[in-house]
Design a protein around this motif. Structure first.
Motif: not given
Lengths: 417, 977, 89
Positions: B41-55
């Motif tokens: 599982v690499r996708l764990m979060a969304r970024s603050f402003k752009y809501h980009r997929p983040r690991g």
């Protein structure tokens, strides 16, 4: 260049390459009509109103560091007009009216948010003291509502009404109070002053004030001598040092006030809330951090940082009042240097030197005062007469005992306000 | 994916937890991040402003991306780093800051709008129409902003707070910290070794190295045993030192039980206040990302973090890993992955003339210039020389070098110093007195150098403590090559390149700030929000300031850093404010009659830290007013008893006690006869009233002062100041005896009759006239009796040692009841005193003078006293000041409210016409109408006038008459009689 | 912050309350001119650097101390009993 939603769209489409500098970076000229020492909120606002209201633009603002580098960028961003004593009452009322038109006057969104302030009280005596203040606010033309416990519960359902050490009796609600984005206030005034021709000169430290025969002639700076017909000192945090260059000893002691912010959270606190039985006030920034603060560390300091005892006290007060914040994490703490005056109220006055003006002593109420201070100080500098909203901020009131504005009633010891 | 044969996790103990509702199984010792990566599982979060997929980007507390909500309901804690949270059975975590499921966050629309959301865009819009800010723009922004949620309930979690003391605090348990702790302990110092992670060893556990010819992890085990053997080292794992403060004071946060299921007998966290005579900072370094285009996809992380996942957790974050390096260190990642059997696609090194350290494809002079993969990295594009090519890869391990963790060295205001050769900021010498930096936080980038610096720092701490260096601590052998690093802060190219992942700050934002004149590093930070996210820019600030330096044509040292502020990692407020929830905020002080009063059903109210009875409800009474009216009448007609022990009682003794009191009071006390009491007025040195009370003379050299409850502490400190600081010439000693004496007021026409029932020797007017005082025997116990009155009635205060207070109070009340009286509370006490015009701190609120309260005659002309000179300032004597008056409604039923303002009849209710205010009100059952005290311009000169009382807040407007403040028994005959 | 109380030894600042500059010990005479009193009560050198100030050891021995401290670094370099400072003139 005018800021607007259309501009943001248009620039966005063009890759945001067309934005122009918010202000110039001029070299200091040899002489100005007016030199303002201090490029903080108050100094920048003074420059703006001199230009805007009095048509004076041959002005330099001298800043030893970067614009807005002092308390304008270190405070808890509260804007209010809820004072009880003559002098403060009319001044902050005046200032709040200027806040209410600030974005349009500056063409800069300072995010002034009139979300309301509630000062909680915890005894009958405190309620009566707040009622006295609230009635004075209404007499001044400002707004105040006395909430009982149930009224508080409606607005602030997250407070501990059952277990807290000092029960909540109610609150004084000031709906027009609120917050603003502190840095933006400095930048907005800077940009607007610059647009009107004021020279904002950063990294320029004043090292001396030239006085001949009791008349000010200019200043010495790290970037050379600058002549000026009038010089204004507005350097909260360094007031004693700069005034000493003009041979003055001020009724000021410098103290550190800490402030704190948590990690970002989804909206949970919608107002500004202050606690009546400990030193704690809090609001939530639009970005989501809980911004809060308390009292001075109490020892004189120029260090812009504090120690753990007061930080812990502040958090403890928050925990007894609104235990939900125990789940948040404190992200950052910092300190600002406060000009503490003997009655907790500021000074806007002429000095014994002709052409030299003084603005200091804001204790920890300087942020909300920025527009009022700039506006009335500009009036004093331009006309040599005090503005009626700031006429009581006299330097000699301590010597005469006339018109002291000791809102807390704690007396002349500087660190008790 | 899991890698066999690696990691410190316990594979015999599978642990299942929930992530976004799904069950995930890892192993004991895993963090949420390692367990998820172990499952691919690499996708764990969304970024603050752009809501980009983040690991995850990192493997430590500096993680900017993978923030989670941990727990459920009222205990849910947001913004927890997946890289720090250890897993346990039953753990529930969920991703945050999203609308809808994590892989289909509706707010990812923001990512498409990015051209319009550049740095500071909100300062330029949302201004029209004005009223829309609070109504529309701000609510929308607030909802979109923020990170995790907290519920509005109190958490059931109970954290703790504690103090600790040591000779040497060692901050960080890596190679430098271990050597420092060992050296200090062997030298005889008491050591606290604080380590942020669960295990000692630091990067020795992440990097496959050898020390003294054995794997580093074994060496760590040996050292830990040696530390324990000294008996002088307190090892605190899961403990992060959060701040350096003055004089060797440090804050630290211990995650006591965040790694196990909640248990009643364990606090989740503990906030420590550590006082250390010396400290060694061995906090290590944070690896720098590289700001290349589209560098934020899940699967792109730091090269050192990849090694940590591999060696500490037995996880490879990818099956086919590419390394983007600017330095030798990052090549280790390739070597170790290959050793573990993980495929390495290539090492792209920005430098040329580099030799591969293993059998991997090395691309020299290369830079990554683009990536693909919507929810996880699939492919990268790189440029090497004139060639551009792509690589299929699912993990990109990047390293732009290391930033020493100088944070704590800056907490007292020092700025770090730029080392142009090493391309890093280093601690300023002597930045924190007593704190010695060692190891990679001090720029030592090889293991050997870290060990050596740790040893030297331990010795330096011992030397500062006056202890010789220990025998038998030798420097182990380890790798001594710090490697070479090229500075590569950012890579130009198409697309956004993230600096601050947590706040979505890109290189474009920093360039825009510079172009718009926000050129100071502080301006840039505040305009772009660079470094203001939960990670405080640990991995991004240096890159951003380097870019700003380039954009403004300045160098890095001229640009400088922003200010490093405490805390080093965010501190749970519940821990920092532990024990303050509910009643824990302040001590509770209870009088000796507390139980008796509660037993009688009296509602207790706070009086400072004390509790006092509000009133004593009698059968049939339904409101407090009924009880209050009855109690007032009882005192006026029979006798009442009230506990007055909360008033400050200060014992003053010495040959100069009288002269001392003459100096602190405005009136004379040296002339007071032994056996008499007198009312005294005390000013602050600024001429305003500080406090009042009666002081009794018990002997030639012995007085007892009473203060108000509110000012007891302040007066005590003031008296000490006067005695020690202003009048050391006077031979006088002072001590507070407030808690030692239980004191009760017995008031009313039958008060003497009552007292004579408890006194061994009865009193009469002759032996005990008004204002008399003296020792008495109360049921055989030596006590004190004062004939003083705060009610205007014939009254006494009787004091006995506190241990007899409960018994005496119950006896007095029983006897009073037998006489038709009884106990009374604060409400009645207040009405009684208002009827007599006696003041409290409602009146002497800190802004009034003796003149304002009509006591100017108490300012002795015969002597100096505190406040005398300042009280003579012209502004304090003006007749137009607001001065004390009595107020009564013109109509008998008229209502008075405290806090109302006073106006002349017919005047508009404007501030400029304000004449004063009301301070105290009550219904006088004696007089049959409300009465009040207040302050009015010209005060007593207005007696007899009718004015208007206006209370906007309570919507009361009453015509009132200005009267003398003494409403009842103006000549005082009842008290004397 | 640690305050070296001459009676108790170095103690945490939590035990103390600061009042202000040590000039509070130099109380003018009763009949001193108003300017002297204004100076005493209100005006301050307010140094950014070394200073002497009054601290009260209220949660300790009850002594008033004259503490030498730097307002920029917060370094405390000494403390004496206010009583002795006065006696020494």
């Amino acid at each position: 260049m005018r800021y607007s939603g259309w501009q943001v769209l248009a620039q966005g489409i063009m890759g945001n390459r067309g934005w122009r500098p918010a202000w110039r970076d001029p070299a200091p000229k040899d002489a100005y009509d007016i030199v303002i020492i201090g490029g903080g909120g108050h100094g920048l606002a003074t420059a703006f109103y001199l230009a805007q209201e009095h048509g004076l633009t041959n002005i330099a603002v001298l800043e030893k560091g970067y614009l807005g580098g002092g308390n304008i960028g270190r405070n808890t961003t509260i804007v209010r007009a809820n004072y009880g004593l003559p002098g403060n009452s009319e001044f902050y009322s005046h200032s709040l009216k200027l806040w209410e038109g600030m974005e349009q006057a500056l063409n800069y969104n300072v995010m002034h948010s009139q979300r309301g302030i509630i000062n909680l009280f915890h005894s009958d005596g405190q309620r009566d003291a707040y009622a006295r203040r609230g009635n004075a606010m209404i007499n001044q033309g400002d707004d105040a509502i006395l909430l009982d416990r149930e009224g508080c519960r409606k607005l602030l359902p997250y407070l501990d009404y059952e277990q807290t050490r000092f029960p909540i009796y109610g609150g004084l609600y000031h709906p027009r109070g609120g917050t603003a984005r502190h840095d933006a206030v400095a930048w907005g005034y800077a940009r607007a002053a610059d647009q009107r021709g004021v020279d904002l000169i950063q990294n320029c430290e004043v090292t001396g004030i030239d006085i001949e025969g009791g008349v000010v002639k200019g200043v010495q700076t790290s970037r050379g001598a600058i002549r000026a017909k009038k010089v204004a000192i507005v350097v909260a945090g360094r007031s004693s040092q700069v005034a000493a260059m003009a041979g003055m000893r001020l009724p000021i002691e410098s103290h550190v006030l800490q402030a704190f912010v948590t990690e970002g959270l989804k909206p949970c606190i919608d107002h500004v809330v202050t606690y009546g039985m400990g030193h704690f006030y809090i609001s939530q920034s639009d970005k989501g951090g809980l911004v809060f603060g308390g009292d001075l560390d109490f020892y004189p300091s120029y260090a812009a940082r504090g120690n753990l005892p007061m930080a812990e006290h502040v958090v403890e007060a928050g925990m007894t009042l609104m235990p939900m914040i125990g789940k948040a994490r404190m992200l950052r703490s910092w300190g600002g240097i406060m000009d503490m005056s003997p009655d907790g109220s500021p000074i806007i006055d002429k000095t014994h030197v002709e052409g030299l003006y003084l603005n200091c002593g804001w204790c920890y109420g300087g942020f909300k005062a920025v527009p009022g201070s700039g506006h009335t100080f500009a009036h004093l500098i331009a006309t040599d007469r005090p503005h009626e909203a700031a006429a009581r901020y006299r330097l000699d009131r301590f010597a005469t005992g006339r018109g002291l504005m000791d809102e807390e009633g704690t007396g002349s010891q500087h660190n008790l306000h | 994916m899991r890698v066999d044969g690696r990691g410190l996790i316990d594979r015999s103990q599978p642990v299942t937890f929930k992530f976004d509702g799904r069950s995930v199984t890892g192993y004991k010792g895993d963090t949420v991040a390692s367990a998820l990566l172990g499952k691919g599982v690499r996708l764990m979060a969304r970024s603050f402003k752009y809501h980009r997929p983040r690991g995850v980007l990192t493997a430590g507390s500096e993680e900017p991306n993978a923030l989670l909500e941990v727990g459920q309901g009222a205990a849910m804690t947001p913004n927890t780093r997946a890289t720090v949270q250890e897993i346990y059975s039953g753990l529930t975590v969920q991703s945050q800051n999203r609308i809808g499921p994590l892989d289909r966050d509706l707010l990812s629309i923001n990512d498409a709008l990015w051209p319009f959301l550049s740095a500071g865009f909100y300062y330029k819009t949302f201004m029209w129409p004005r009223a829309f800010w609070e109504k529309l723009y701000e609510p929308v922004i607030r909802r979109a902003a923020g990170l995790g949620r907290i519920t509005r309930d109190a958490s059931p979690e109970r954290h703790e707070k504690a103090f600790a003391f040591c000779d040497v605090l060692v901050i960080g348990g890596g190679p430098a910290g271990l050597m420092a702790a060992l050296t200090a302990a062997k030298g005889g110092a008491d050591v606290i070794l604080a380590e942020e992670t669960p295990e000692l060893g630091g990067r020795l556990l992440s990097d496959g190295q050898e020390i003294d010819g054995t794997p580093a992890a074994y060496w760590v085990e040996d050292i830990v045993k040696e530390l324990q053997a000294t008996g002088r080292v307190r090892v605190m794992t899961r403990t992060t030192v959060t701040g350096a403060y003055d004089d060797g004071s440090y804050g630290a946060l211990e995650r006591v039980a965040r790694h196990v299921a909640p248990a009643d007998d364990l606090p989740p966290e503990c906030f420590w206040r550590i006082r250390a005579r010396q400290a060694v900072l061995a906090a290590g370094a944070h690896e720098r990302p590289i700001a290349f285009p589209m560098n934020d996809r899940p699967g792109i992380m730091l090269a050192g973090a990849v090694r940590t996942y591999l060696n500490r957790y037995g996880v490879s974050p990818g099956r086919n890993v590419t390394i983007f390096a600017t330095n030798d260190d990052a090549h280790r990642t390739a070597v170790e992955l290959m050793d573990a059997g993980v495929k390495v696609a290539a090492v792209i090194d920005s430098r040329t003339g580099v030799t591969a350290k293993g059998d991997y494809r090395l691309i020299e002079g290369g830079q990554v210039i683009g990536t693909k993969g919507r929810q996880g990295l699939r492919q990268i594009t790189y440029r090497a020389g004139s060639r551009t090519d792509t690589l299929i890869t699912d993990c990109l391990a990047m390293s732009g070098g290391w930033n020493p963790a100088v944070h704590l060295t800056c907490h007292l205001g020092a700025r770090p110093v730029w080392d142009a050769d090493a391309k890093m900021f280093l601690p300023a010498p002597g930045a924190v007195p007593g704190l010695t930096p060692a190891g990679s936080c001090n720029g030592a980038m090889s293991t050997a150098a870290c060990l050596s610096e740790g040893l030297e720092a331990g010795k330096a701490a011992l030397a500062a403590l006056g202890r010789p260096a220990p025998q038998g601590v030798s420097l182990p052998e380890a790798e001594d090559d710090p490697g070479r690093t090229q500075a590569l802060w950012y890579v130009e190219g198409k697309g956004r390149a993230w600096l601050d992942f947590a706040n979505d700050v890109t290189t474009k934002d920093v360039k825009l700030a510079a172009a718009e004149g926000y050129a100071s590093v502080e301006h840039m930070k505040r305009y772009t929000t660079q470094g203001m996210a939960p990670d405080q820019g640990k991995s991004s600030n240096i890159n951003a300031l380097a870019l700003l330096a380039d954009s403004t044509g300045r160098g890095i040292p001229e640009t400088g850093t922003t200010t490093y502020r405490p805390p080093f990692i965010p501190v749970t407020m519940g821990a920092m404010g532990a024990f303050a929830e509910g009643h824990g905020f302040a001590p509770e002080r209870r009088t000796t009659s507390d139980a008796a009063a509660r037993g009688r059903g009296a509602p207790m109210i706070e009086a400072g830290l004390w509790f006092r009875p509000s009133y004593f409800p009698a059968p049939g009474e339904t409101t407090w007013r009924e009880a209050c009216d009855r109690e007032v009448a009882m005192v006026r007609n029979a006798v009442g008893v009230v506990d007055v022990s909360t008033l400050g009682k200060i014992d003053i003794q010495g040959p100069d006690a009288g002269a001392f009191l003459d100096f602190v009071y405005t009136n004379m006390f040296s002339t007071l006869k032994v056996g008499r009491a007198r009312y005294g007025l005390m000013l602050r040195e600024d001429g305003h009233v500080m406090d009042d009370g009666t002081t009794a003379r018990l002997g030639d050299h012995h007085y007892v002062m009473t203060t108000t409850t509110a000012a007891a502490g302040q007066v005590m400190a003031h008296l000490e100041f006067v005695a020690q600081g202003l009048r050391p010439d006077l031979d006088v000693r002072i001590i507070s005896a407030t808690e030692q004496w239980a004191q009760f007021s017995v008031a009313g026409p039958l008060s003497r009759e009552l007292l004579n029932g408890v006194l061994d020797q009865p009193i009469d007017d002759e032996s005990f006239p008004f204002m008399a005082c003296g020792a008495v025997k109360v049921h055989g116990v030596t006590g004190r009796l004062f004939r003083i009155s705060f009610s205007g009635e014939h009254a006494y205060e009787i004091a006995v040692p506190a241990r007899y207070g409960d018994a005496l109070y119950r006896d007095l009340v029983a006897r009073a009841e037998a006489l038709g009286g009884g106990a009374y509370g604060m409400e009645a006490l207040n009405v009684l005193r208002i009827e007599k015009g006696f003041i409290t701190h409602s009146e002497i609120h800190g802004r009034v003078t003796a003149h304002d309260i009509g006591m100017q005659r108490m300012l002795s002309q015969k002597k100096d006293f505190v406040g005398k000179a300042a009280a003579a300032r012209p502004g304090l004597l003006e007749p137009g000041r607001e001065r004390l008056v009595g107020l009564r409604p013109v109509e008998a039923e008229g209502r008075l409210t405290a806090g109302a303002r006073l106006f002349k009849e017919g005047d508009p209710h404007k501030r400029v016409l304000d004449q004063g205010y009301v301070t105290s009100v009550g219904y006088s059952p004696t007089l049959g109408h409300m009465i009040g005290l207040g302050f009015l311009r010209h005060g007593p000169e207005c007696e007899g006038q009718e004015i208007v009382m206006v209370d906007h807040l309570r919507k009361v407007k009453t015509r009132v008459q200005v009267v003398n403040p003494v409403f009842f028994d103006p000549d005082g005959g009842r008290a004397r009689g | 912050m640690l305050i070296p109380c001459p009676l108790c030894g170095a103690r945490d600042s939590r035990e103390f309350t600061p009042k202000g500059h040590a000039s509070y010990l130099d109380r003018p005479a009763e009949d001193a001119p108003p300017q002297a009193w204004n100076d005493y009560l209100h005006l301050r050198e307010n140094p950014a650097g070394d200073t002497r100030e009054l601290w009260f050891h209220g949660a300790g021995c009850g002594a008033w101390l004259v503490v030498e401290r730097n307002t920029v670094s917060h370094a405390v370099t000494g403390a004496r009993l206010a009583r002795e400072v006065r006696d020494a003139g």
